[in-house]
Scaffold this motif. Sequence first.
Motif, PDB file in Angstrom:
ATOM      1  N   GLY A   1       0.786  -1.228   0.000  1.00  0.00           N
ATOM      2  CA  GLY A   1       0.000   0.000   0.000  1.00  0.00           C
ATOM      3  C   GLY A   1       0.807   1.261   0.000  1.00  0.00           C
ATOM      4  N   MET A   2       2.115   1.152  -0.094  1.00  0.00           N
ATOM      5  CA  MET A   2       2.979   2.334  -0.048  1.00  0.00           C
ATOM      6  C   MET A   2       3.081   2.966  -1.435  1.00  0.00           C
ATOM      7  SD  MET A   2       6.838   2.514   1.507  1.00  0.00           S
ATOM      8  CE  MET A   2       7.635   4.084   1.825  1.00  0.00           C
ATOM      9  N   ASP A   3       3.157   4.272  -1.465  1.00  0.00           N
ATOM     10  CA  ASP A   3       3.349   4.994  -2.728  1.00  0.00           C
ATOM     11  C   ASP A   3       4.617   4.477  -3.398  1.00  0.00           C
ATOM     12  OD1 ASP A   3       4.060   6.901  -4.705  1.00  0.00           O
ATOM     13  OD2 ASP A   3       2.865   8.430  -3.689  1.00  0.00           O
ATOM     14  N   PRO A   4       4.554   4.068  -4.697  1.00  0.00           N
ATOM     15  CA  PRO A   4       5.749   3.515  -5.369  1.00  0.00           C
ATOM     16  C   PRO A   4       6.889   4.507  -5.511  1.00  0.00           C
ATOM     17  CG  PRO A   4       3.969   3.897  -6.949  1.00  0.00           C
ATOM     18  CD  PRO A   4       3.371   4.067  -5.582  1.00  0.00           C
ATOM     19  N   ASP A   5       6.607   5.796  -5.330  1.00  0.00           N
ATOM     20  CA  ASP A   5       7.666   6.802  -5.437  1.00  0.00           C
ATOM     21  C   ASP A   5       8.474   6.932  -4.150  1.00  0.00           C
ATOM     22  OD1 ASP A   5       6.992   7.431  -8.036  1.00  0.00           O
ATOM     23  OD2 ASP A   5       5.519   8.930  -7.428  1.00  0.00           O
ATOM     24  N   TRP A   6       8.086   6.185  -3.128  1.00  0.00           N
ATOM     25  CA  TRP A   6       8.749   6.305  -1.829  1.00  0.00           C
ATOM     26  C   TRP A   6       9.131   4.922  -1.308  1.00  0.00           C
ATOM     27  CZ3 TRP A   6       9.653  10.991   0.711  1.00  0.00           C
ATOM     28  CH2 TRP A   6       9.098  12.118   0.086  1.00  0.00           C
ATOM     29  N   LEU A   7      10.152   4.873  -0.471  1.00  0.00           N
ATOM     30  CA  LEU A   7      10.576   3.668   0.237  1.00  0.00           C
ATOM     31  C   LEU A   7      10.816   4.031   1.689  1.00  0.00           C
ATOM     32  CD1 LEU A   7      13.190   2.197  -2.294  1.00  0.00           C
ATOM     33  CD2 LEU A   7      10.895   1.294  -1.844  1.00  0.00           C
ATOM     34  N   VAL A   8      10.869   3.008   2.541  1.00  0.00           N
ATOM     35  CA  VAL A   8      11.288   3.226   3.926  1.00  0.00           C
ATOM     36  C   VAL A   8      12.790   3.025   3.984  1.00  0.00           C
ATOM     37  CG1 VAL A   8      11.106   2.443   6.303  1.00  0.00           C
ATOM     38  CG2 VAL A   8       9.081   2.470   4.835  1.00  0.00           C
ATOM     39  N   GLY A   9      13.498   4.012   4.520  1.00  0.00           N
ATOM     40  CA  GLY A   9      14.946   3.932   4.603  1.00  0.00           C
ATOM     41  C   GLY A   9      15.414   3.854   6.045  1.00  0.00           C
ATOM     42  N   GLU A  10      16.503   3.104   6.259  1.00  0.00           N
ATOM     43  CA  GLU A  10      17.077   2.955   7.607  1.00  0.00           C
ATOM     44  C   GLU A  10      18.560   3.286   7.557  1.00  0.00           C
ATOM     45  OE1 GLU A  10      16.430  -0.808   9.333  1.00  0.00           O
ATOM     46  OE2 GLU A  10      14.250  -0.592   9.488  1.00  0.00           O
ATOM     47  N   ARG A  11      18.991   4.015   8.591  1.00  0.00           N
ATOM     48  CA  ARG A  11      20.404   4.328   8.788  1.00  0.00           C
ATOM     49  C   ARG A  11      20.664   4.197  10.276  1.00  0.00           C
ATOM     50  NH1 ARG A  11      20.413   9.385   8.755  1.00  0.00           N
ATOM     51  NH2 ARG A  11      20.508   9.867   6.529  1.00  0.00           N
ATOM     52  N   GLY A  12      21.251   3.059  10.665  1.00  0.00           N
ATOM     53  CA  GLY A  12      21.442   2.837  12.087  1.00  0.00           C
ATOM     54  C   GLY A  12      20.104   2.748  12.804  1.00  0.00           C
ATOM     55  N   ASN A  13      19.907   3.617  13.809  1.00  0.00           N
ATOM     56  CA  ASN A  13      18.655   3.643  14.550  1.00  0.00           C
ATOM     57  C   ASN A  13      17.646   4.611  13.955  1.00  0.00           C
ATOM     58  OD1 ASN A  13      19.650   1.785  16.450  1.00  0.00           O
ATOM     59  ND2 ASN A  13      20.611   3.435  17.662  1.00  0.00           N
ATOM     60  N   GLN A  14      18.043   5.306  12.879  1.00  0.00           N
ATOM     61  CA  GLN A  14      17.149   6.271  12.255  1.00  0.00           C
ATOM     62  C   GLN A  14      16.348   5.604  11.144  1.00  0.00           C
ATOM     63  OE1 GLN A  14      20.130   9.191  11.084  1.00  0.00           O
ATOM     64  NE2 GLN A  14      19.489  10.533  12.767  1.00  0.00           N
ATOM     65  N   LYS A  15      15.102   6.017  11.006  1.00  0.00           N
ATOM     66  CA  LYS A  15      14.204   5.401  10.034  1.00  0.00           C
ATOM     67  C   LYS A  15      13.226   6.454   9.536  1.00  0.00           C
ATOM     68  CE  LYS A  15      12.642   1.482  11.318  1.00  0.00           C
ATOM     69  NZ  LYS A  15      11.856   0.435  12.015  1.00  0.00           N
ATOM     70  N   GLY A  16      12.854   6.362   8.250  1.00  0.00           N
ATOM     71  CA  GLY A  16      11.880   7.308   7.706  1.00  0.00           C
ATOM     72  C   GLY A  16      11.691   7.095   6.214  1.00  0.00           C
ATOM     73  N   LYS A  17      10.704   7.767   5.673  1.00  0.00           N
ATOM     74  CA  LYS A  17      10.436   7.681   4.239  1.00  0.00           C
ATOM     75  C   LYS A  17      11.527   8.424   3.465  1.00  0.00           C
ATOM     76  CE  LYS A  17       6.591   9.733   4.488  1.00  0.00           C
ATOM     77  NZ  LYS A  17       5.398  10.435   4.019  1.00  0.00           N
ATOM     78  N   VAL A  18      11.873   7.861   2.274  1.00  0.00           N
ATOM     79  CA  VAL A  18      12.847   8.499   1.395  1.00  0.00           C
ATOM     80  C   VAL A  18      12.325   8.405  -0.046  1.00  0.00           C
ATOM     81  CG1 VAL A  18      14.852   8.061   2.853  1.00  0.00           C
ATOM     82  CG2 VAL A  18      14.143   6.330   1.204  1.00  0.00           C
ATOM     83  N   PRO A  19      12.563   9.439  -0.879  1.00  0.00           N
ATOM     84  CA  PRO A  19      12.107   9.402  -2.279  1.00  0.00           C
ATOM     85  C   PRO A  19      12.989   8.478  -3.124  1.00  0.00           C
ATOM     86  CG  PRO A  19      13.268  11.437  -1.845  1.00  0.00           C
ATOM     87  CD  PRO A  19      13.154  10.736  -0.519  1.00  0.00           C
ATOM     88  N   VAL A  20      12.368   7.675  -3.974  1.00  0.00           N
ATOM     89  CA  VAL A  20      13.096   6.708  -4.794  1.00  0.00           C
ATOM     90  C   VAL A  20      14.046   7.420  -5.771  1.00  0.00           C
ATOM     91  CG1 VAL A  20      12.833   4.918  -6.565  1.00  0.00           C
ATOM     92  CG2 VAL A  20      11.267   5.004  -4.617  1.00  0.00           C
ATOM     93  N   THR A  21      13.646   8.571  -6.288  1.00  0.00           N
ATOM     94  CA  THR A  21      14.441   9.244  -7.298  1.00  0.00           C
ATOM     95  C   THR A  21      15.759   9.806  -6.759  1.00  0.00           C
ATOM     96  OG1 THR A  21      13.105  11.230  -6.904  1.00  0.00           O
ATOM     97  CG2 THR A  21      12.514   9.846  -8.785  1.00  0.00           C
ATOM     98  N   TYR A  22      15.924   9.781  -5.437  1.00  0.00           N
ATOM     99  CA  TYR A  22      17.171  10.237  -4.849  1.00  0.00           C
ATOM    100  C   TYR A  22      18.137   9.074  -4.592  1.00  0.00           C
ATOM    101  CZ  TYR A  22      15.559  14.996  -3.969  1.00  0.00           C
ATOM    102  OH  TYR A  22      15.131  16.289  -4.104  1.00  0.00           O
ATOM    103  N   LEU A  23      17.753   7.855  -5.034  1.00  0.00           N
ATOM    104  CA  LEU A  23      18.522   6.665  -4.694  1.00  0.00           C
ATOM    105  C   LEU A  23      18.983   5.916  -5.931  1.00  0.00           C
ATOM    106  CD1 LEU A  23      16.119   5.268  -1.951  1.00  0.00           C
ATOM    107  CD2 LEU A  23      18.101   6.753  -1.574  1.00  0.00           C
ATOM    108  N   GLU A  24      20.088   5.220  -5.785  1.00  0.00           N
ATOM    109  CA  GLU A  24      20.500   4.205  -6.748  1.00  0.00           C
ATOM    110  C   GLU A  24      20.387   2.864  -6.026  1.00  0.00           C
ATOM    111  OE1 GLU A  24      24.387   2.642  -9.280  1.00  0.00           O
ATOM    112  OE2 GLU A  24      24.564   4.344  -7.913  1.00  0.00           O
ATOM    113  N   LEU A  25      19.403   2.063  -6.413  1.00  0.00           N
ATOM    114  CA  LEU A  25      19.175   0.786  -5.760  1.00  0.00           C
ATOM    115  C   LEU A  25      20.237  -0.210  -6.205  1.00  0.00           C
ATOM    116  CD1 LEU A  25      15.297   0.562  -6.090  1.00  0.00           C
ATOM    117  CD2 LEU A  25      16.654   1.408  -4.169  1.00  0.00           C
ATOM    118  N   LEU A  26      20.822  -0.890  -5.246  1.00  0.00           N
ATOM    119  CA  LEU A  26      21.893  -1.852  -5.523  1.00  0.00           C
ATOM    120  C   LEU A  26      21.358  -3.263  -5.369  1.00  0.00           C
ATOM    121  CD1 LEU A  26      24.732  -0.083  -3.504  1.00  0.00           C
ATOM    122  CD2 LEU A  26      24.146   0.199  -5.913  1.00  0.00           C
ATOM    123  N   SER A  27      21.887  -4.175  -6.177  1.00  0.00           N
ATOM    124  CA  SER A  27      21.418  -5.575  -6.114  1.00  0.00           C
ATOM    125  C   SER A  27      22.042  -6.280  -4.916  1.00  0.00           C
ATOM    126  CB  SER A  27      21.790  -6.290  -7.408  1.00  0.00           C
ATOM    127  OG  SER A  27      23.173  -6.252  -7.608  1.00  0.00           O
TER     128      SER A  27
END
Length: 391
Positions: free
Chosen positions: A365-391
């Motif tokens: 149900g999440m907007d496809p333009d967004w993902l949930v991102g984690e950095r250590g103990n920090q968590k939040g929504k991040v825009p997909v267009t700002y990322l390079e997804l790695l395999s």
Amino acid sequence: MDFNMKKLASDAGVFFTRAVQFTEEKLGQAEKTELDAHFENLLVRADNTKNWTEKILRQTEVLLQPNPSARVEEFLYEKLDRKVPSRVTNGELLAQYMTEAANDFGPTSPYGKTLIKVGETERRLGGAERDFIHSSSINFLNPLRNFLEGDWRTISKERRILQNRRLDLDACKARLKKAKAAEAKAALWSDEVEKAEHELRVAQTEFDRQAEVTRLLLEGISSTHVNHLRCLHEFAEAQTTYYAQCYQYMLDLQKQLGNSRGEMLPGTFVGNAESVSPPPDNASPTVAAAASSVAGPAVPTIPVVPTAVGAPGSAPSVEALNASDVKPPASGTRKARVLYDYEAADSSELSLLSDEMITVYSLPGMDPDWLVGERGNQKGKVPVTYLELLS
């Protein structure tokens, strides 16, 4: 009348003689006086200058005025020696439409206010474009045209005269050769040979004189290059000024929109003076990475932040969830490299720094333009267009 008839007959005779000489040279039946290597190099350099000047001129005209009909109209006005009528630029026309739309929708409404602000910027951009076109036409296009329509025509005329003088010279050489051959067989008197020698000396003198005139004109191409170099610098400076103005106008507009975003609908614009525009949403990670690698200094823009609106009865979106309560799925997490700095708009989002590595995943149900991102103990929504997804 008799004089004119004789002159016409003489001109016709000369033309016929040159035509015969030219034809025999092409067929390999007559010798041709060759110019020295330096002269030939000057001719090649002049021809190249003319050809490239034409191409640069035509493409610059296309750059300044992409509309071919408008270019034809301007050309006709110039040939008729009439002033080209002032034409509204595309930016100024867009500004007019935006202002009229704002008055129709209500100049005090959020949309109307924004239309007025953007329209004013478009008007300023259109004015800057008009100044750039005017400056480039005077300082760059006109000198190129003047060379083609002035100096080059003179050079072409003198080259044609030189060609005729050479044909006359070679025809005289051929006549003298035949006269000497006939004299050897006692078929002609010696005065015929003397006449042919005299004609050859005259033709040689005229050829040498014309060759010198043409050579001086061809050597003047160096001065043409110097003049065109100066004009090229002025053209580059005009472009620099134009784009600098456009950049400043857009910065001013961004600040205005950022300051007034509270008056707009939620999630419409997020002013961020230190972020850069993301690539299109449908861009592949490879394309996004390439864009990041070739991008120069970051140009402040106003990225559009997508806002998902759940339909009645649909699964709840992540926007409605508290990011800190979201649990990552058992599988489906991926590593991602951040392409651009991103400043979180609220507590549900995660701020990003360029080139850092984070873990990302999606939820039902999440907007496809967004993902949930984690950095250590920090968590939040991040825009997909700002990322390079790695395999």
